[in-house]
Enzyme design. Sequence first.
Site, mmCIF file in Angstrom:
data_model
loop_
_atom_site.group_PDB
_atom_site.id
_atom_site.type_symbol
_atom_site.label_atom_id
_atom_site.label_comp_id
_atom_site.label_asym_id
_atom_site.label_seq_id
_atom_site.Cartn_x
_atom_site.Cartn_y
_atom_site.Cartn_z
ATOM 1 N N GLU A 168 6.297 11.194 21.571
ATOM 2 C CA GLU A 168 7.186 11.565 20.477
ATOM 3 C C GLU A 168 6.708 12.854 19.802
ATOM 4 O O GLU A 168 5.516 13.019 19.529
ATOM 5 C CB GLU A 168 7.207 10.425 19.441
ATOM 6 N N GLY A 189 5.335 3.784 10.720
ATOM 7 C CA GLY A 189 4.571 5.030 10.711
ATOM 8 C C GLY A 189 4.201 5.422 12.122
ATOM 9 O O GLY A 189 4.921 5.133 13.085
ATOM 10 N N SER A 190 3.047 6.050 12.237
ATOM 11 C CA SER A 190 2.657 6.622 13.528
ATOM 12 C C SER A 190 2.137 5.545 14.474
ATOM 13 O O SER A 190 1.717 4.467 14.067
ATOM 14 C CB SER A 190 1.560 7.667 13.325
ATOM 15 N N ARG A 191 2.143 5.883 15.758
ATOM 16 C CA ARG A 191 1.596 4.975 16.757
ATOM 17 C C ARG A 191 0.115 4.723 16.514
ATOM 18 O O ARG A 191 -0.338 3.565 16.569
ATOM 19 C CB ARG A 191 1.815 5.592 18.139
ATOM 20 N N GLY A 239 -1.524 4.888 13.725
ATOM 21 C CA GLY A 239 -1.678 4.066 12.527
ATOM 22 C C GLY A 239 -1.338 2.604 12.799
ATOM 23 O O GLY A 239 -2.079 1.694 12.404
ATOM 24 N N GLY A 240 -0.247 2.389 13.493
ATOM 25 C CA GLY A 240 0.171 1.022 13.792
ATOM 26 C C GLY A 240 -0.826 0.314 14.688
ATOM 27 O O GLY A 240 -1.191 -0.843 14.445
ATOM 28 N N GLU A 282 6.372 -0.550 13.198
ATOM 29 C CA GLU A 282 7.438 0.230 13.826
ATOM 30 C C GLU A 282 6.861 1.626 13.953
ATOM 31 O O GLU A 282 6.501 2.243 12.960
ATOM 32 C CB GLU A 282 8.671 0.171 12.931
ATOM 33 N N CYS A 332 13.370 7.645 12.652
ATOM 34 C CA CYS A 332 12.744 6.935 13.779
ATOM 35 C C CYS A 332 13.667 6.937 14.983
ATOM 36 O O CYS A 332 13.223 6.750 16.112
ATOM 37 C CB CYS A 332 12.469 5.478 13.427
ATOM 38 N N LYS A 384 0.894 -1.159 0.000
ATOM 39 C CA LYS A 384 0.000 0.000 0.000
ATOM 40 C C LYS A 384 0.933 1.210 0.000
ATOM 41 O O LYS A 384 1.656 1.447 0.957
ATOM 42 C CB LYS A 384 -0.884 -0.041 1.249
#
Lengths: 530, 530
Positions: A392, A241-243, A245-246, A265, A302, A184
């Site tokens: 973050e 990506g972002s927290r 999103g994950g 991650e 990161c 994606k």
Amino acid sequence: MTITGQSLIGATSVFGTQGAFHGVDARTGVALEPAFGGATQDDLERACALTDAAFDTFRETPLDTRARFLETIGEQIMAIGDALIERCMAETGLPRARLEGERARTVGQLRLFANVLRHGDFVDARIDPAQPDRKPMPRVDLRLRNVAIGPVAVFGASNFPLAFSVAGGDTASALAAGCPVIVKAHGAHPGTSELVGRAIQKAVQHCALPEGVFSLVFDSGLSMGQALVADARIKAVGFTGSRAGGVALMKIANARAEPVPVYAEMSSINPVVLLPHALTTRGATIAQQFAASLTLGAGQFCTNPGLVLAVDGDALRAFERAAADALAQSPASTMLTPGIHANYAKGVERLATHVDVEQLARGKTGGPFDAQAALFATPSQAFLADPALREEVFGPASLIVRCGDLDALHGVLKALEGQLTVAVHLHDDDRAACRALLPTLERKAGRILANGFGTGVEVGHAMVHGGPFPATSDARTTSVGSRAIERFLRPVSYQDLPDDLLPDALRDANPLALARRIDGTLHCEEHQDD
Amino acid sequence: MTITGQSLIGATSVFGTQGAFHGVDARTGVALEPAFGGATQDDLERACALTDAAFDTFRETPLDTRARFLETIGEQIMAIGDALIERCMAETGLPRARLEGERARTVGQLRLFANVLRHGDFVDARIDPAQPDRKPMPRVDLRLRNVAIGPVAVFGASNFPLAFSVAGGDTASALAAGCPVIVKAHGAHPGTSELVGRAIQKAVQHCALPEGVFSLVFDSGLSMGQALVADARIKAVGFTGSRAGGVALMKIANARAEPVPVYAEMSSINPVVLLPHALTTRGATIAQQFAASLTLGAGQFCTNPGLVLAVDGDALRAFERAAADALAQSPASTMLTPGIHANYAKGVERLATHVDVEQLARGKTGGPFDAQAALFATPSQAFLADPALREEVFGPASLIVRCGDLDALHGVLKALEGQLTVAVHLHDDDRAACRALLPTLERKAGRILANGFGTGVEVGHAMVHGGPFPATSDARTTSVGSRAIERFLRPVSYQDLPDDLLPDALRDANPLALARRIDGTLHCEEHQDD
């Protein structure tokens, strides 16, 4: 190669009809041509059907064929030439040198996994031979190998448009493992994604592999990515990506009839511990290095050092002044997207207006979407009292936590969530202090560095780019380095199978010349002289 | 050793005050003395505090110390003597020979992991040496080892009161990995659990380990087990039991602020494929073996053959008659608990009254909680039409699926959920047919057997006791055999650390004499002559 805005479904291309979007010039915010068509549910269905159909063939391709495939992808990426770098510079705002380096890393990662394939240790071939005369029960013949886990969905990352996107680390390790991949594309660099996707598509064709080995879908929103993770034919997910999103993808994967692993991650503030003697003896030098690491790539790594821990006192205050001076001189640099820039500005504002936080420095200003570096300080008590201070801020901002003594510093470390990296700066006289911290550092992070910074991630055999939640969703694995292949494998055991029905890896004659573990002892003479 | 009904919290014992329960004589349903006290939230809190306090010390114990600890547990279990077997017979209804064998397996598992520790390969020590002159960037010194994941919660299994309970596979592999363990005892054999728990408690003391290395809690309901999985100090969970139970624990673990891995071994019907020539040439023999495997241990093995797939015809009908005859002669045997017996009866009733299912045989009847074996048949179309027919019936019941041809049989396999094992019975002339099925078998199961049955699980290096969901929650790992240690490990990388701050496994002098991977190549001479 022309950019068309089409999704790549196996060997075909299709301009998706579910909404359209443009790449955006990161420097100006102006839309770039052409438009990209959002893939439809039908496009996705076709990609999933193809990936499932390709799986059994692809996972049993000879190791050398798969190695050549990875190398061919690298060659095809290089063959795009400067068009790739230029498009990527426009879409991401990252400078040429960085992107040329990232392209080299991307090709290097593919070559690393080609070597992993030729070496073959990842198969973990094991044989426990039959013992027909064993008492009280005869022992069966039992053999084990790792097999590919299944088709993998990979989500491109905004901050590594090459090395962690379409042909990035997750794609390379999944393909190496024998897993077909559906990527994606990240909406922040769709043109770059299509160019690299077409390079992979060509490599599939050149290597005469089933077309379903690779597809690339553009998503005009979030729904196609979510549908991909929910699809029963997908057996693992890679995401950077972002927290938020994950965690969203983890939820979808866990709610499936068959839950599958998500390797996300996500979020890390990468604490830097400055031990007292290091601070006294070379605080100014560390401050320079810190400022350089913090602002590298507009702070969008990161492993960016978002947190500094030290015992308060004259040496720390001198460090703070030196770091503040260096940061004040640091030029602004363009962030990956206007959205990331806006979030960064919000995060900095949150710190700047926090009642317990002191602003030490801001970097230079620049274009409308440029990040202005920022350095803050707070007492450890305040840091411990407000969890929001541990979140973050993606970009070149860092918070110095002033601790009363080493015990207080240790207490702060213990209160942190999981991290990708922890760096410790130490002098010879700090060794006892460092030793006392190490068990906590090991609990908290995937990589522990001495006298350095986490930015700059070696792609080798001993790298762990991972760490406890929320640094990643799964601390048992790494997304960088040769051990990344393990996340896309599962073991299967074969009991009493006739030799000609066994996979080559486990046949008596060892036709693949693999190192194999016989009754628990590794026989690795075949590869000792590599 | 006296059974007291107390939970073991580190070095202490406490009679929990949150409800009480008794073990039950499996044959009669009569309560056994003494009562067991349900652990309280305070008891659990103390166990968790101790486990966390023990972790950093225990995980760094020398490998040989940990190996001796595992061996000492085995010695202490043997030292309990016949009292253990007798209590266990009463609580489980399992016969003496089985339990003596299971005890031997339990001690054998502990010894296997002691050997794994002494061998040391599980550390996966890797060194990518520095290259200070590399261009364009010098390469850092990077070293990797596996570390223990953290304290582990183990849920005892009803069907293996020794080998998968208090000192069972999960406990042995977790302790080997360096993880302290808190066991939630299974309510079906609390006396057995206490006896074995005290053996471990003694071994902790004999080996001078921190008391928090092991605790054992009794739960008068479900709440303590759930609280244990939810506790932030627990970093992984091992479970063997029902699908509903495993899924419930997965949900709790995923909902934590820090989600953690759950290794749940849950539900498998272990398909047996009878290929045409095997059926024609030795159907009657296979039928005998099948009936023996189905009724072994009252059908309460995870690998019990609950499903048979074959092409319909004279040979299959002959097989059915032979299997029915054998089953009709099979004596009833006591199930583990009255509850399990009631569920079995319900499951059999569900099949017996299903409109598309034909009952072929019932075994002999016996005591009130004895399982009466059962064999059923159904056409493949009916099997595919009703997912309920694919659900596990825990006990000695099996369903034969009559398929129109090999393609139909393959279609049934493809429709199945994940399995622990799949067995194929084949004749030389069935090899092509078997080869065609293998990719599907590999997708579906953790272990593929030829001409045998899944019951009887070798504890070795090449065993996979695992498989795709719902056989387990995590197909990337095994709960039996030496690779089980991997589930309780995570990798950590060390960059540029001074030699004296590195863990022994990674120091230049290699004081542990480990096989280590240098720049990707394994140097294993140290252990070649083992």
